[in-house]
Design a protein around this motif. Sequence first.
Motif, PDB file in Angstrom:
ATOM      1  N   GLN A  32       0.858  -1.186   0.000  1.00 54.11           N
ATOM      2  CA  GLN A  32       0.000   0.000   0.000  1.00 54.11           C
ATOM      3  C   GLN A  32       0.886   1.225   0.000  1.00 54.11           C
ATOM      4  O   GLN A  32       2.007   1.203   0.521  1.00 54.11           O
ATOM      5  CB  GLN A  32      -0.894   0.038   1.241  1.00 54.11           C
ATOM      6  CG  GLN A  32      -2.090  -0.886   1.204  1.00 54.11           C
ATOM      7  CD  GLN A  32      -2.957  -0.720   2.444  1.00 54.11           C
ATOM      8  OE1 GLN A  32      -2.446  -0.643   3.557  1.00 54.11           O
ATOM      9  NE2 GLN A  32      -4.262  -0.646   2.256  1.00 54.11           N
ATOM     10  N   ASP A  47      -5.978   5.306  -1.750  1.00 50.75           N
ATOM     11  CA  ASP A  47      -6.928   4.260  -2.110  1.00 50.75           C
ATOM     12  C   ASP A  47      -7.359   4.287  -3.573  1.00 50.75           C
ATOM     13  O   ASP A  47      -7.899   3.320  -4.076  1.00 50.75           O
ATOM     14  CB  ASP A  47      -8.181   4.381  -1.224  1.00 50.75           C
ATOM     15  CG  ASP A  47      -9.004   3.116  -1.231  1.00 50.75           C
ATOM     16  OD1 ASP A  47      -8.426   2.027  -1.113  1.00 50.75           O
ATOM     17  OD2 ASP A  47     -10.239   3.225  -1.361  1.00 50.75           O
ATOM     18  N   ASN A  48      -7.101   5.399  -4.265  1.00 50.18           N
ATOM     19  CA  ASN A  48      -7.631   5.582  -5.604  1.00 50.18           C
ATOM     20  C   ASN A  48      -6.499   5.677  -6.614  1.00 50.18           C
ATOM     21  O   ASN A  48      -5.626   6.539  -6.500  1.00 50.18           O
ATOM     22  CB  ASN A  48      -8.497   6.852  -5.637  1.00 50.18           C
ATOM     23  CG  ASN A  48      -9.193   7.038  -6.961  1.00 50.18           C
ATOM     24  OD1 ASN A  48      -8.606   7.531  -7.910  1.00 50.18           O
ATOM     25  ND2 ASN A  48     -10.454   6.632  -7.012  1.00 50.18           N
ATOM     26  N   SER A 132      -7.976   0.308  -4.245  1.00 53.80           N
ATOM     27  CA  SER A 132      -9.294  -0.322  -4.215  1.00 53.80           C
ATOM     28  C   SER A 132      -9.865  -0.481  -5.622  1.00 53.80           C
ATOM     29  O   SER A 132     -10.699  -1.356  -5.867  1.00 53.80           O
ATOM     30  CB  SER A 132     -10.271   0.497  -3.357  1.00 53.80           C
ATOM     31  OG  SER A 132     -10.495   1.775  -3.941  1.00 53.80           O
ATOM     32  N   ASP A 133      -9.414   0.377  -6.554  1.00 53.71           N
ATOM     33  CA  ASP A 133      -9.978   0.351  -7.898  1.00 53.71           C
ATOM     34  C   ASP A 133      -8.971  -0.095  -8.965  1.00 53.71           C
ATOM     35  O   ASP A 133      -9.194   0.096 -10.151  1.00 53.71           O
ATOM     36  CB  ASP A 133     -10.530   1.729  -8.274  1.00 53.71           C
ATOM     37  CG  ASP A 133      -9.453   2.817  -8.217  1.00 53.71           C
ATOM     38  OD1 ASP A 133      -8.392   2.582  -7.598  1.00 53.71           O
ATOM     39  OD2 ASP A 133      -9.672   3.905  -8.784  1.00 53.71           O
ATOM     40  N   LYS A 302     -18.285  -4.537  -2.996  1.00 50.23           N
ATOM     41  CA  LYS A 302     -17.828  -3.659  -1.930  1.00 50.23           C
ATOM     42  C   LYS A 302     -16.805  -4.418  -1.070  1.00 50.23           C
ATOM     43  O   LYS A 302     -16.677  -5.630  -1.145  1.00 50.23           O
ATOM     44  CB  LYS A 302     -19.006  -3.208  -1.075  1.00 50.23           C
ATOM     45  CG  LYS A 302     -20.066  -2.436  -1.865  1.00 50.23           C
ATOM     46  CD  LYS A 302     -21.237  -2.052  -0.985  1.00 50.23           C
ATOM     47  CE  LYS A 302     -22.292  -1.288  -1.793  1.00 50.23           C
ATOM     48  NZ  LYS A 302     -23.470  -0.930  -0.968  1.00 50.23           N
ATOM     49  N   ASN A 303     -16.087  -3.699  -0.268  1.00 47.60           N
ATOM     50  CA  ASN A 303     -15.092  -4.298   0.633  1.00 47.60           C
ATOM     51  C   ASN A 303     -14.064  -5.125  -0.139  1.00 47.60           C
ATOM     52  O   ASN A 303     -13.725  -6.255   0.243  1.00 47.60           O
ATOM     53  CB  ASN A 303     -15.775  -5.164   1.696  1.00 47.60           C
ATOM     54  CG  ASN A 303     -16.783  -4.390   2.518  1.00 47.60           C
ATOM     55  OD1 ASN A 303     -16.509  -3.256   2.920  1.00 47.60           O
ATOM     56  ND2 ASN A 303     -17.953  -4.968   2.754  1.00 47.60           N
ATOM     57  N   VAL A 304     -13.561  -4.557  -1.232  1.00 48.69           N
ATOM     58  CA  VAL A 304     -12.534  -5.237  -2.029  1.00 48.69           C
ATOM     59  C   VAL A 304     -11.233  -5.267  -1.240  1.00 48.69           C
ATOM     60  O   VAL A 304     -10.769  -4.239  -0.730  1.00 48.69           O
ATOM     61  CB  VAL A 304     -12.329  -4.510  -3.369  1.00 48.69           C
ATOM     62  CG1 VAL A 304     -11.117  -5.061  -4.108  1.00 48.69           C
ATOM     63  CG2 VAL A 304     -13.577  -4.633  -4.227  1.00 48.69           C
ATOM     64  N   THR A 307      -7.029  -7.017  -5.581  1.00 46.28           N
ATOM     65  CA  THR A 307      -7.327  -6.864  -7.011  1.00 46.28           C
ATOM     66  C   THR A 307      -6.301  -7.562  -7.891  1.00 46.28           C
ATOM     67  O   THR A 307      -6.636  -8.003  -8.992  1.00 46.28           O
ATOM     68  CB  THR A 307      -7.405  -5.377  -7.393  1.00 46.28           C
ATOM     69  OG1 THR A 307      -6.164  -4.725  -7.059  1.00 46.28           O
ATOM     70  CG2 THR A 307      -8.555  -4.688  -6.689  1.00 46.28           C
ATOM     71  N   THR A 344     -12.983 -10.154  -2.900  1.00 50.43           N
ATOM     72  CA  THR A 344     -13.506  -9.888  -1.556  1.00 50.43           C
ATOM     73  C   THR A 344     -12.982 -10.875  -0.506  1.00 50.43           C
ATOM     74  O   THR A 344     -13.186 -10.661   0.692  1.00 50.43           O
ATOM     75  CB  THR A 344     -15.045  -9.922  -1.545  1.00 50.43           C
ATOM     76  OG1 THR A 344     -15.501 -11.153  -2.128  1.00 50.43           O
ATOM     77  CG2 THR A 344     -15.609  -8.758  -2.345  1.00 50.43           C
TER      78      THR A 344
END
Length: 364
Positions: A32, A47-48, A132-133, A302-304, A307, A344
């Motif tokens: 992260q 997060d993006n 997250s995406d 939701k709550n990924v 990825t 998830t």
Amino acid sequence: MNADMKKYSDYINNVSGNVLLGCDGFVDEVYQIVDVRQSLTEYTAMDNLKEFGELIVQRADGGVGLEIVPKRRCSGGFTPNTGRVAAFLGLQPTIIGLYGSQDIDPAFHEFKENCNLVSLGDSAVTLVFEFSDGKILMSALKTVADLTWEDFVEFFGAEKLKDLFADVDILGLGYWSLTPDFDNFLKGFMSQVSDNKPPRRMFFDFADIKKKSNESFLKSLDLVKQFNDKIPMTISLNEHEGAELFSRFGIPFGAEPALIASDLTSLRDEIGIDELVIHTPHFAVASCTADGEGYALQTHQKNVIRTAGAGDTFNGGYLSASLGDLPIKERLVIANAATAFFVTHATAPSKTEMLEQIEKGTDK
């Protein structure tokens, strides 16, 4: 149980077949990126992915200093991430790749019992920055890039090689854009099935098409076309790879799944292969010679929590769904369910979990 779920239950609880996948192997070191740190133990992660890209652009004339925090160290690549779904459905796939030269790397220990795991050498390493995406992947490719079909033949020998390819139902090969000797691997795989009953299908994940020149790309596509009459060929692409494929043939890439499916049929005919599949976070579409075209909407998750590997997991679900005679829509639904569970839960679903995930979906 309603009629829709019964057809999925009947298939998933009785799925069978021999799956052989080659020939990569990556260890993913996942991080992260810290956005704001509150204390020694507390921080807010960036997060993006789009916001991260905008930050890089804003500071393009200077520099960017970022703190990274490790999330996990895990298996990566086509063979483990695709094979995991087949393994969790009880298919005991054979996966051949780079999982460790002396001992199997701990990242691949999960596959030692539920797969026939064959290691050709040490893994490549991928640094993954996860949002997250989406995600950013940067790979040190030397071990994968240096692997050749000659190495493969030398490792097994002629007799073992013949046994390896006997009675295979689904044959998978990835990643084209990361494997310089891909064309020779394809020729080699085809040479091994020429004297046996051919597989039901051969499955490809080309990965990042943009990395290859148009000349190289079209050469590989022509090779796939040449073998399509012997084994029906499937190429699966994610949203960005699909857009790149469309652009190389001068076809606009639309936003609506029904329109993409129709264009996919035209593109498949022009390329000259049996099946094309495109998967996105919102839907999956496919066009097949025998089944025509179809699409399945993907429920927003939701709550990924993971990825990296989602696309391979889709491929594993679709590949497993292709072992029987399911219609195209049902194959896509199973693949979408595998992906939804993976992002998830950070793993593949069992048979029961797969059925539960399909039941949750709005399009089945």
